[in-house]
Design a protein around this motif. Structure first.
Motif, PDB file in Angstrom:
ATOM      1  N   PRO A  23       0.826  -1.210   0.000  1.00  0.00           N
ATOM      2  CA  PRO A  23       0.000   0.000   0.000  1.00  0.00           C
ATOM      3  C   PRO A  23       0.862   1.262   0.000  1.00  0.00           C
ATOM      4  CG  PRO A  23      -0.635  -1.474   1.794  1.00  0.00           C
ATOM      5  CD  PRO A  23       0.612  -2.028   1.178  1.00  0.00           C
ATOM      6  N   ARG A  24       0.401   2.264  -0.727  1.00  0.00           N
ATOM      7  CA  ARG A  24       1.123   3.530  -0.838  1.00  0.00           C
ATOM      8  C   ARG A  24       0.842   4.417   0.365  1.00  0.00           C
ATOM      9  NH1 ARG A  24       5.035   4.595  -3.494  1.00  0.00           N
ATOM     10  NH2 ARG A  24       4.211   4.596  -5.608  1.00  0.00           N
ATOM     11  N   VAL A  25       1.903   5.060   0.845  1.00  0.00           N
ATOM     12  CA  VAL A  25       1.812   6.176   1.779  1.00  0.00           C
ATOM     13  C   VAL A  25       2.505   7.333   1.084  1.00  0.00           C
ATOM     14  CG1 VAL A  25       2.540   7.122   4.001  1.00  0.00           C
ATOM     15  CG2 VAL A  25       1.850   4.722   3.839  1.00  0.00           C
ATOM     16  N   MET A  26       1.787   8.426   0.897  1.00  0.00           N
ATOM     17  CA  MET A  26       2.344   9.604   0.243  1.00  0.00           C
ATOM     18  C   MET A  26       2.463  10.732   1.258  1.00  0.00           C
ATOM     19  SD  MET A  26       0.969  11.619  -3.143  1.00  0.00           S
ATOM     20  CE  MET A  26       1.206  10.174  -4.172  1.00  0.00           C
ATOM     21  N   VAL A  27       3.652  11.341   1.296  1.00  0.00           N
ATOM     22  CA  VAL A  27       3.917  12.444   2.224  1.00  0.00           C
ATOM     23  C   VAL A  27       4.607  13.566   1.460  1.00  0.00           C
ATOM     24  CG1 VAL A  27       4.140  10.871   4.199  1.00  0.00           C
ATOM     25  CG2 VAL A  27       6.189  11.586   2.954  1.00  0.00           C
ATOM     26  N   HIS A  28       4.646  14.740   2.063  1.00  0.00           N
ATOM     27  CA  HIS A  28       5.404  15.838   1.479  1.00  0.00           C
ATOM     28  C   HIS A  28       6.889  15.520   1.640  1.00  0.00           C
ATOM     29  CE1 HIS A  28       6.852  19.781   0.474  1.00  0.00           C
ATOM     30  NE2 HIS A  28       5.630  20.076   0.042  1.00  0.00           N
ATOM     31  N   ALA A  29       7.675  15.813   0.613  1.00  0.00           N
ATOM     32  CA  ALA A  29       9.114  15.509   0.640  1.00  0.00           C
ATOM     33  C   ALA A  29       9.818  16.155   1.837  1.00  0.00           C
ATOM     34  CB  ALA A  29       9.768  15.962  -0.664  1.00  0.00           C
ATOM     35  N   ARG A  30       9.308  17.287   2.316  1.00  0.00           N
ATOM     36  CA  ARG A  30       9.943  17.952   3.470  1.00  0.00           C
ATOM     37  C   ARG A  30       9.839  17.126   4.747  1.00  0.00           C
ATOM     38  NH1 ARG A  30       7.752  23.963   3.358  1.00  0.00           N
ATOM     39  NH2 ARG A  30       6.317  23.215   1.795  1.00  0.00           N
ATOM     40  N   ASP A  31       8.906  16.177   4.805  1.00  0.00           N
ATOM     41  CA  ASP A  31       8.759  15.342   6.001  1.00  0.00           C
ATOM     42  C   ASP A  31       9.753  14.182   6.047  1.00  0.00           C
ATOM     43  OD1 ASP A  31       6.713  16.661   7.391  1.00  0.00           O
ATOM     44  OD2 ASP A  31       5.182  15.766   6.094  1.00  0.00           O
ATOM     45  N   LEU A  32      10.350  13.827   4.924  1.00  0.00           N
ATOM     46  CA  LEU A  32      11.214  12.647   4.903  1.00  0.00           C
ATOM     47  C   LEU A  32      12.447  12.743   5.804  1.00  0.00           C
ATOM     48  CD1 LEU A  32      10.876  11.556   1.196  1.00  0.00           C
ATOM     49  CD2 LEU A  32       9.959  10.429   3.223  1.00  0.00           C
ATOM     50  N   PRO A  33      13.171  13.866   5.846  1.00  0.00           N
ATOM     51  CA  PRO A  33      14.344  13.912   6.733  1.00  0.00           C
ATOM     52  C   PRO A  33      13.989  13.610   8.193  1.00  0.00           C
ATOM     53  CG  PRO A  33      14.429  15.737   5.196  1.00  0.00           C
ATOM     54  CD  PRO A  33      13.073  15.093   5.024  1.00  0.00           C
ATOM     55  N   GLY A  34      12.864  14.094   8.668  1.00  0.00           N
ATOM     56  CA  GLY A  34      12.465  13.874  10.055  1.00  0.00           C
ATOM     57  C   GLY A  34      12.143  12.426  10.390  1.00  0.00           C
ATOM     58  N   THR A  35      11.851  11.614   9.377  1.00  0.00           N
ATOM     59  CA  THR A  35      11.560  10.202   9.636  1.00  0.00           C
ATOM     60  C   THR A  35      12.821   9.415   9.968  1.00  0.00           C
ATOM     61  OG1 THR A  35      11.800   9.450   7.333  1.00  0.00           O
ATOM     62  CG2 THR A  35       9.601  10.242   8.029  1.00  0.00           C
ATOM     63  N   GLY A  36      13.963   9.886   9.474  1.00  0.00           N
ATOM     64  CA  GLY A  36      15.208   9.149   9.660  1.00  0.00           C
ATOM     65  C   GLY A  36      15.287   7.894   8.805  1.00  0.00           C
ATOM     66  N   LEU A  37      14.389   7.735   7.855  1.00  0.00           N
ATOM     67  CA  LEU A  37      14.339   6.510   7.055  1.00  0.00           C
ATOM     68  C   LEU A  37      15.264   6.519   5.846  1.00  0.00           C
ATOM     69  CD1 LEU A  37      10.480   5.946   7.141  1.00  0.00           C
ATOM     70  CD2 LEU A  37      12.230   4.633   8.370  1.00  0.00           C
ATOM     71  N   VAL A  38      15.635   7.694   5.347  1.00  0.00           N
ATOM     72  CA  VAL A  38      16.529   7.754   4.191  1.00  0.00           C
ATOM     73  C   VAL A  38      17.963   7.734   4.704  1.00  0.00           C
ATOM     74  CG1 VAL A  38      17.221   9.064   2.156  1.00  0.00           C
ATOM     75  CG2 VAL A  38      14.813   9.009   2.853  1.00  0.00           C
ATOM     76  N   GLN A  39      18.585   6.579   4.527  1.00  0.00           N
ATOM     77  CA  GLN A  39      19.948   6.352   5.000  1.00  0.00           C
ATOM     78  C   GLN A  39      20.770   5.732   3.880  1.00  0.00           C
ATOM     79  OE1 GLN A  39      19.835   4.080   8.634  1.00  0.00           O
ATOM     80  NE2 GLN A  39      18.184   5.299   9.471  1.00  0.00           N
ATOM     81  N   PRO A  40      22.086   5.618   4.042  1.00  0.00           N
ATOM     82  CA  PRO A  40      22.913   5.077   2.960  1.00  0.00           C
ATOM     83  C   PRO A  40      22.452   3.711   2.426  1.00  0.00           C
ATOM     84  CG  PRO A  40      24.304   6.070   4.610  1.00  0.00           C
ATOM     85  CD  PRO A  40      22.901   6.098   5.160  1.00  0.00           C
ATOM     86  N   ALA A  41      21.911   2.853   3.231  1.00  0.00           N
ATOM     87  CA  ALA A  41      21.505   1.528   2.763  1.00  0.00           C
ATOM     88  C   ALA A  41      20.044   1.463   2.314  1.00  0.00           C
ATOM     89  CB  ALA A  41      21.746   0.497   3.860  1.00  0.00           C
ATOM     90  N   SER A  42      19.330   2.569   2.381  1.00  0.00           N
ATOM     91  CA  SER A  42      17.921   2.584   1.968  1.00  0.00           C
ATOM     92  C   SER A  42      17.807   2.329   0.468  1.00  0.00           C
ATOM     93  CB  SER A  42      17.278   3.932   2.295  1.00  0.00           C
ATOM     94  OG  SER A  42      17.300   4.178   3.680  1.00  0.00           O
ATOM     95  N   ARG A  43      16.746   1.664   0.075  1.00  0.00           N
ATOM     96  CA  ARG A  43      16.514   1.343  -1.339  1.00  0.00           C
ATOM     97  C   ARG A  43      15.626   2.408  -1.968  1.00  0.00           C
ATOM     98  NH1 ARG A  43      14.214  -4.289  -1.734  1.00  0.00           N
ATOM     99  NH2 ARG A  43      14.408  -3.768  -3.927  1.00  0.00           N
ATOM    100  N   VAL A  44      16.156   3.628  -2.014  1.00  0.00           N
ATOM    101  CA  VAL A  44      15.401   4.778  -2.502  1.00  0.00           C
ATOM    102  C   VAL A  44      15.523   4.884  -4.027  1.00  0.00           C
ATOM    103  CG1 VAL A  44      15.155   7.290  -2.391  1.00  0.00           C
ATOM    104  CG2 VAL A  44      15.762   6.009  -0.346  1.00  0.00           C
ATOM    105  N   VAL A  45      14.410   5.183  -4.668  1.00  0.00           N
ATOM    106  CA  VAL A  45      14.389   5.473  -6.097  1.00  0.00           C
ATOM    107  C   VAL A  45      13.950   6.925  -6.260  1.00  0.00           C
ATOM    108  CG1 VAL A  45      13.285   4.943  -8.306  1.00  0.00           C
ATOM    109  CG2 VAL A  45      13.869   3.095  -6.721  1.00  0.00           C
TER     110      VAL A  45
END
Length: 186
Positions: free
Chosen positions: A141-163
């Motif tokens: 399931p999709r969760v859509m957020v504003h891009a400005r909220d992503l840093p605060g999640t701490g989820l984007v890290q060097p090993a993250s599988r971000v596209v």
């Protein structure tokens, strides 16, 4: 129709943030551009609402997303499966989620949703996004957020599988020149 499936007239997809030169060149060519990023992660209901968790396809979007096509969200009727078209995106602090996630986590609009180190408020039910695609992660399931909220999640890290996806739109000749410019630098 093809541009709506892409969310723009041309899209650069990468596993790294788009190069600043790509963004600058789009502006030089007079094109509109928007960056999105998506990746798999876990979302969780707050403890006071059961604390259930589920794998989701998280997507961070900017204000002009999508450049082509429109998002569709549920209207006031919770049984509405067609929805209403919108040019809006989630505001900072908000999350739009698909109906399957509401059901899986036993949540509703107005409840909190935990993503990494952040708690966002579910503000809309997302029914359609034009560039969703059919890849493996799109079955979550999709969760859509504003891009400005992503840093605060701490989820984007060097090993993250971000596209990352950088979409552009504009007159066909300018889009073609931009596409050739980017291809020559890949």
């Amino acid at each position: 129709d093809a541009a709506q499936l892409l969310g723009g007239d041309a899209v650069v997809v990468t596993d790294q943030p788009p190069a600043p030169a790509w963004l600058e060149q789009a502006q030089v060519q007079g094109l509109q551009g928007v960056t999105t990023l998506s990746f798999p992660t876990m979302a969780r209901a707050p403890d006071e609402q059961g604390g259930l968790s589920r794998l989701v396809a998280l997507k961070g979007v900017e204000a002009d997303y999508p450049l082509r096509g429109r998002l569709r969200v549920q209207g006031d009727d919770p049984d509405d499966n067609v929805g209403v078209s919108t040019r809006d995106v989630p505001s900072p602090g908000q999350a739009w989620i698909e109906p399957a996630l509401l059901e899986a986590l036993n949540l509703r609009v107005g409840d909190g949703l935990l993503l990494g180190q952040s708690r966002l408020v579910i503000s809309r039910v997302l029914l359609h996004e034009p560039d969703r695609g059919a890849g493996f992660m799109n079955f979550a399931p999709r969760v859509m957020v504003h891009a400005r909220d992503l840093p605060g999640t701490g989820l984007v890290q060097p090993a993250s599988r971000v596209v990352w996806r950088f979409a552009v739109s504009g007159p066909p000749a300018q889009v073609q020149r931009y596409t050739e410019w980017v291809e020559s630098r890949l």
